[in-house]
Design a protein around this motif. Structure first.
Motif, PDB file in Angstrom:
ATOM      1  N   LYS A  60       2.749  -6.692  30.799  1.00  0.00           N
ATOM      2  CA  LYS A  60       3.302  -5.081  30.301  1.00  0.00           C
ATOM      3  C   LYS A  60       4.528  -5.214  30.794  1.00  0.00           C
ATOM      4  O   LYS A  60       4.632  -4.366  30.214  1.00  0.00           O
ATOM      5  N   ASN A  61       5.180  -6.195  31.122  1.00  0.00           N
ATOM      6  CA  ASN A  61       6.671  -5.709  31.924  1.00  0.00           C
ATOM      7  C   ASN A  61       7.397  -5.831  31.046  1.00  0.00           C
ATOM      8  O   ASN A  61       8.777  -5.970  31.366  1.00  0.00           O
ATOM      9  N   ILE A  62       6.898  -7.534  30.485  1.00  0.00           N
ATOM     10  CA  ILE A  62       7.382  -7.828  29.194  1.00  0.00           C
ATOM     11  C   ILE A  62       8.387  -6.799  27.773  1.00  0.00           C
ATOM     12  O   ILE A  62       6.997  -5.884  27.716  1.00  0.00           O
ATOM     13  N   LEU A  63       9.191  -6.786  27.179  1.00  0.00           N
ATOM     14  CA  LEU A  63       9.187  -6.317  26.434  1.00  0.00           C
ATOM     15  C   LEU A  63       8.045  -6.516  25.226  1.00  0.00           C
ATOM     16  O   LEU A  63       8.012  -7.761  24.775  1.00  0.00           O
ATOM     17  N   THR A  64       7.310  -5.161  24.368  1.00  0.00           N
ATOM     18  CA  THR A  64       7.131  -5.418  23.052  1.00  0.00           C
ATOM     19  C   THR A  64       8.256  -6.037  21.907  1.00  0.00           C
ATOM     20  O   THR A  64       9.141  -5.514  21.713  1.00  0.00           O
ATOM     21  N   PHE A  65       7.487  -6.791  21.130  1.00  0.00           N
ATOM     22  CA  PHE A  65       8.123  -7.273  19.872  1.00  0.00           C
ATOM     23  C   PHE A  65       8.538  -5.970  19.319  1.00  0.00           C
ATOM     24  O   PHE A  65      10.102  -5.902  18.894  1.00  0.00           O
ATOM     25  N   GLU A  66       8.469  -4.831  19.340  1.00  0.00           N
ATOM     26  CA  GLU A  66       9.048  -3.579  18.820  1.00  0.00           C
ATOM     27  C   GLU A  66       9.533  -3.076  19.261  1.00  0.00           C
ATOM     28  O   GLU A  66      10.743  -2.636  18.851  1.00  0.00           O
ATOM     29  N   GLU A  67       9.350  -3.190  20.252  1.00  0.00           N
ATOM     30  CA  GLU A  67      10.243  -2.968  21.629  1.00  0.00           C
ATOM     31  C   GLU A  67      11.888  -2.987  21.383  1.00  0.00           C
ATOM     32  O   GLU A  67      13.236  -2.906  21.385  1.00  0.00           O
ATOM     33  N   ILE A  68      11.983  -4.089  21.367  1.00  0.00           N
ATOM     34  CA  ILE A  68      13.744  -5.827  20.999  1.00  0.00           C
ATOM     35  C   ILE A  68      13.363  -5.401  19.547  1.00  0.00           C
ATOM     36  O   ILE A  68      14.730  -4.733  19.421  1.00  0.00           O
ATOM     37  N   TRP A  69      12.887  -4.447  18.129  1.00  0.00           N
ATOM     38  CA  TRP A  69      13.521  -4.140  16.973  1.00  0.00           C
ATOM     39  C   TRP A  69      13.879  -3.173  17.354  1.00  0.00           C
ATOM     40  O   TRP A  69      15.165  -3.323  16.503  1.00  0.00           O
ATOM     41  N   GLU A  70      13.792  -1.911  18.301  1.00  0.00           N
ATOM     42  CA  GLU A  70      14.265  -0.920  17.986  1.00  0.00           C
ATOM     43  C   GLU A  70      15.778  -0.900  18.861  1.00  0.00           C
ATOM     44  O   GLU A  70      16.509  -0.053  18.748  1.00  0.00           O
ATOM     45  N   ILE A  71      15.882  -1.521  19.770  1.00  0.00           N
ATOM     46  CA  ILE A  71      17.080  -2.026  20.482  1.00  0.00           C
ATOM     47  C   ILE A  71      17.506  -3.119  19.130  1.00  0.00           C
ATOM     48  O   ILE A  71      18.833  -2.391  19.842  1.00  0.00           O
TER      49      ILE A  71
END
Length: 323
Positions: free
Chosen positions: A38-49
């Motif tokens: 839960k504290n690691i970035l999700t794939f979706e969050e990485i893609w957004e960044i």
């Protein structure tokens, strides 16, 4: 984009996990505290960044860890990054243990090349360094990457106990670039800082002949755009690279920032400066992501201070920062 010192920042290193299947003495000999997915970035969050990063001028992405291949679905993550317009290259740094299983998937996902860590070819020393008897798996991973058509570079840390000659001979036999990386005084690495790369190069000249700095622009372009300085030894067919963060400081041309597995955008290895992008994404400030990143990158420090350890403010181990 340009930072406050006029450097063009176009390279983002993304740590997708702080977990690893080895226990290298100079990195994470005791493992790492599990912070929970839960504290690691999700794939979706990485893609957004990454999408926002590209809008700011980032064109080169490197996937790191920990060991990136221990994260389930890593190839899917890369495939999603490859679909983002403006991403020119995607590379990965890996210890090679799992590469035999994933090399073909990585090639199909769009990986442009892999850097594989290899500090020794002696099975017993490998076990002493890494805590695991995985040298055969690493060598098999190198073969699998080559068979899959992935460009391979080998990385060896210039720790004080290093015997470089067998590694150079192996790299020449495999027709692969080998780079020696000066040990940086971060985390456990402080205990293993040894000779400079200049001393190492002079040592290698005794075995492999006179070394001349590689200046041919076409040949250098094939070696990539990183900070390695390559030399051609008279008795070798493949150039040998040296990444000299301490004794050959290259901060004036530094073009990179790092994203930790927990979402912290880190500006320099020496300092704890940066910004928590996970908080931005999860606490209702998503619309401000671009502004937050732009302002942080602009403030990138002028240079590291490895030569003055007392001025360092970074206290995390390298595995928590991203290799």
């Amino acid at each position: 984009m340009l930072d406050q010192y006029g450097r063009r920042i176009n390279y983002l290193r993304i740590s997708v996990t702080d977990r690893c299947n080895l226990r290298c003495r100079y990195c994470m000999p005791e493992g790492v505290q599990d912070v929970g997915m839960k504290n690691i970035l999700t794939f979706e969050e990485i893609w957004e960044i990454v999408k926002v990063s590209v809008s700011l001028g980032i064109t080169h992405i490197r996937i790191t860890g920990g060991e990136p291949l221990v994260r389930k679905g890593c190839a899917d993550l890369i495939l999603g990054i490859r679909k983002i317009p403006g991403v020119e290259t995607i590379t990965m740094t890996t210890n090679g243990v799992l590469l035999g299983n994933y090399a073909k998937q990585l090639k199909e996902a769009g990986v442009d090349g892999v850097n594989i860590s290899l500090d020794t070819l002696d099975p017993e020393e490998f076990c002493q360094i890494t805590g695991k008897r995985e040298l055969p798996a690493v060598l098999a991973g190198i073969r699998a990457a080559k068979d899959a058509g992935l460009p391979v570079k080998l990385n060896a840390v210039n720790r004080k106990e290093l015997d470089p000659v067998p590694l150079v001979r192996y790299a020449q036999n495999e027709n692969l670039p080998l780079r020696f990386i000066e040990m940086m005084p971060v985390g456990y690495g402080k205990q293993y800082v040894g000779r400079s790369n200049e001393e190492l190069r002079e040592m290698l000249e005794k075995t492999f002949g006179t070394a001349e700095k590689l200046v041919d622009s076409e040949e250098l372009s094939r070696m990539g755009s990183g900070p390695a300085v390559y030399y051609r030894f008279s008795d070798l067919k493949v150039p040998v690279g040296f990444i000299s963060a301490i004794h050959g400081k290259f901060c004036d041309t530094c073009n990179r920032v790092r994203l930790t597995a927990e979402g912290y955008l880190k500006l320099c290895l020496c300092y704890d400066q940066g910004v928590d992008l996970r908080h931005v994404l999860r606490e209702g400030e998503k619309e401000n992501l671009r502004t937050v990143m732009e302002e942080a990158i602009f403030r990138k420090p002028a240079a590291h201070c490895f030569e003055r350890p007392s001025e360092m403010t970074e206290t995390h181990e390298m595995v928590k920062i991203g290799g």
